[in-house]
Design an enzyme around this catalytic site. Structure first.
Site, short mmCIF file in Angstrom:
data_model
loop_
_atom_site.label_atom_id
_atom_site.label_comp_id
_atom_site.label_asym_id
_atom_site.label_seq_id
_atom_site.Cartn_x
_atom_site.Cartn_y
_atom_site.Cartn_z
N ASN A 221 -46.50 22.51 -45.94
CA ASN A 221 -46.02 23.45 -46.96
C ASN A 221 -47.11 24.51 -47.12
O ASN A 221 -48.15 24.23 -47.69
CB ASN A 221 -45.78 22.69 -48.28
CG ASN A 221 -45.42 23.64 -49.41
OD1 ASN A 221 -45.17 24.83 -49.18
ND2 ASN A 221 -45.40 23.12 -50.62
N TRP A 222 -46.83 25.68 -46.59
CA TRP A 222 -47.86 26.73 -46.57
C TRP A 222 -47.99 27.45 -47.91
O TRP A 222 -48.86 28.29 -48.07
CB TRP A 222 -47.58 27.73 -45.44
CG TRP A 222 -47.68 27.15 -44.06
CD1 TRP A 222 -48.03 25.86 -43.73
CD2 TRP A 222 -47.46 27.82 -42.81
NE1 TRP A 222 -48.03 25.70 -42.37
CE2 TRP A 222 -47.69 26.89 -41.78
CE3 TRP A 222 -47.07 29.12 -42.48
CZ2 TRP A 222 -47.55 27.22 -40.43
CZ3 TRP A 222 -46.94 29.46 -41.12
CH2 TRP A 222 -47.18 28.51 -40.12
N LYS A 223 -47.09 27.15 -48.84
CA LYS A 223 -47.12 27.78 -50.17
C LYS A 223 -47.28 29.30 -50.02
O LYS A 223 -46.75 29.88 -49.08
CB LYS A 223 -48.22 27.15 -51.03
CG LYS A 223 -48.11 25.61 -51.08
CD LYS A 223 -49.00 24.95 -52.09
CE LYS A 223 -48.81 23.46 -52.02
NZ LYS A 223 -49.56 22.74 -53.04
N GLU B 75 -44.82 22.80 -58.29
CA GLU B 75 -45.18 24.17 -58.69
C GLU B 75 -43.95 24.93 -59.18
O GLU B 75 -44.03 25.76 -60.08
CB GLU B 75 -45.89 24.88 -57.52
CG GLU B 75 -47.31 24.35 -57.36
CD GLU B 75 -47.79 24.20 -55.93
OE1 GLU B 75 -47.29 24.90 -55.03
OE2 GLU B 75 -48.69 23.36 -55.71
N SER C 228 -53.10 16.22 -51.35
CA SER C 228 -54.40 16.10 -50.68
C SER C 228 -54.37 15.19 -49.45
O SER C 228 -55.34 14.47 -49.18
CB SER C 228 -55.48 15.63 -51.68
OG SER C 228 -55.60 16.55 -52.74
N GLU D 131 -44.97 13.48 -54.77
CA GLU D 131 -46.21 14.23 -54.90
C GLU D 131 -46.73 14.10 -56.34
O GLU D 131 -46.29 14.86 -57.22
CB GLU D 131 -45.99 15.70 -54.57
CG GLU D 131 -45.46 15.94 -53.19
CD GLU D 131 -45.73 17.37 -52.70
OE1 GLU D 131 -46.35 17.50 -51.64
OE2 GLU D 131 -45.35 18.32 -53.40
N GLY E 30 -50.23 20.33 -47.92
CA GLY E 30 -50.53 21.69 -48.38
C GLY E 30 -51.74 22.24 -47.65
O GLY E 30 -51.66 22.69 -46.50
N GLY E 31 -52.89 22.18 -48.29
CA GLY E 31 -54.11 22.80 -47.77
C GLY E 31 -54.43 22.47 -46.32
O GLY E 31 -54.78 23.35 -45.53
N GLY F 92 -53.71 19.60 -54.42
CA GLY F 92 -54.73 20.64 -54.37
C GLY F 92 -56.00 20.28 -55.10
O GLY F 92 -56.86 21.13 -55.33
N HIS G 202 -40.30 21.25 -55.97
CA HIS G 202 -41.76 21.13 -55.86
C HIS G 202 -42.38 21.25 -57.26
O HIS G 202 -41.89 22.00 -58.10
CB HIS G 202 -42.32 22.21 -54.93
CG HIS G 202 -43.74 21.94 -54.56
ND1 HIS G 202 -44.78 22.25 -55.40
CD2 HIS G 202 -44.29 21.34 -53.48
CE1 HIS G 202 -45.92 21.86 -54.82
NE2 HIS G 202 -45.63 21.30 -53.66
P1 13P Z 1 -52.20 19.74 -51.02
O1 13P Z 1 -52.05 18.98 -49.71
O2 13P Z 1 -52.94 21.02 -50.88
O3 13P Z 1 -52.74 18.84 -52.10
O4 13P Z 1 -50.72 20.16 -51.48
C1 13P Z 1 -49.73 19.19 -51.51
C2 13P Z 1 -48.43 19.83 -51.74
O5 13P Z 1 -48.14 20.31 -52.82
C3 13P Z 1 -47.48 19.91 -50.61
O6 13P Z 1 -46.22 20.31 -51.04
#
Ligand code: 13P
Length: 260
Positions: free
Chosen positions: A11-13, A101, A217, A171, A238-239, A177, A99
């Site tokens: 997920n590149w956000k 967010e 993470s 999640e 994510g990251g 994050g 999600h």
């Molecule tokens: P991180 O891997 O950066 O913690 O993000 C997880 C996430 O929200 C994937 O959708």
């Protein structure tokens, strides 16, 4: 005996320019070629404006393309929104919905998310449906109550054929994050609980087929341990999905787990 495949999705956000997205997508396509016949699926979810060029990079390959959001109306006077039929039209097979967010930064309600889930399925997309409790909810001992409510409100009433196109992603918000990962025990416990909710609603056979990803993470150093848990069937990353090396290492960990 389960037939569940491992699904690793980046997920590149809100990251990467169009050119950077194209470059990373090429690298992911290459990394995914190492999967061979292992039961591992790989996907990526770039920002909306990169979906079209990235779809061209991925065409004919095995990497799934996902959008990060969508709107339930097919068309009309909805300035700034993107319909699920357009997401399909641009070449996506998947869309991430619910999600944390979207829930907590943009205030999407469970009702809105449920409506999006149904509209995305109607548009023939597969849904990566995210759920997860916040830190204060976990500390108050309410993690399972919250997740139970999110799962049932988002998926209630779906048919078996629709559920066939739903992937869940657990999640925990406190692990996103932050560098904090749920322990493997915490992840396994919640994943087994989620599967038990699916059993109640949809029966054992279907519940045993549903892929439940973990997200929060995930990185090369913890991916294998998390993916080795019996009810952890993948990762929403994510990251660590923003760099070729770390995402390729997570894919490699998934392949090793799948082959063992
Ligand atoms: P991180 O891997 O950066 O913690 O993000 C997880 C996430 O929200 C994937 O959708």
């Amino acid at each position: 005996m389960t037939t569940r495949r491992i699904f690793v999705c980046g997920n590149w956000k809100l990251h990467k320019t169009v050119a950077e997205s194209v470059e990373l997508a090429r690298a992911v396509r290459e990394a995914a070629e190492t999967v061979g016949d292992a039961p591992v699926d790989v996907g990526i979810a770039p920002v909306f404006v990169s979906l079209h060029p990235v779809a061209q990079v991925l065409a004919g390959g095995s990497v799934a393309l996902a959008a990060q959001n969508g709107y339930w109306e097919p068309e009309g006077a909805f300035t700034g929104e993107i319909s699920f039929s357009l997401i399909r039209d641009v070449g996506c097979t998947h869309v991430i919905l619910g999600h944390s967010e979207r829930r907590h930064v943009f205030g999407e309600t469970e009702e809105e998310i449920a409506r999006k889930v149904r509209a995305a399925l109607d548009a023939d997309l597969k849904v990566i449906f995210c759920i997860g409790e916040m830190l204060d909810e976990r500390e108050r001992g309410e993690a399972q109550t919250v997740v139970h409510r999110q799962v049932t409100s988002g998926l209630e009433g779906l048919t078996a054929a629709q559920m066939d196109r739903v992937v869940l992603a657990y999640e925990p918000v406190w692990a996103i994050g932050t560098g904090k990962t749920a322990t493997t025990d915490q992840a396994q416990e919640m994943h087994a609980f989620i599967r038990s909710i699916l059993k109640e609603s949809f029966g054992s056979d279907l519940a045993n087929q549903v892929v439940i990803q973990y997200g929060g993470s995930v990185k090369p150093s913890n991916a294998a341990e998390l993916l080795s848990q019996p009810d952890v069937d993948g990762a929403l990353v994510g990251g660590a999905a923003l760099k070729t090396d770390s995402f390729a290492a997570i894919i490699e960990a998934a392949v090793n787990v799948a082959r063992n």
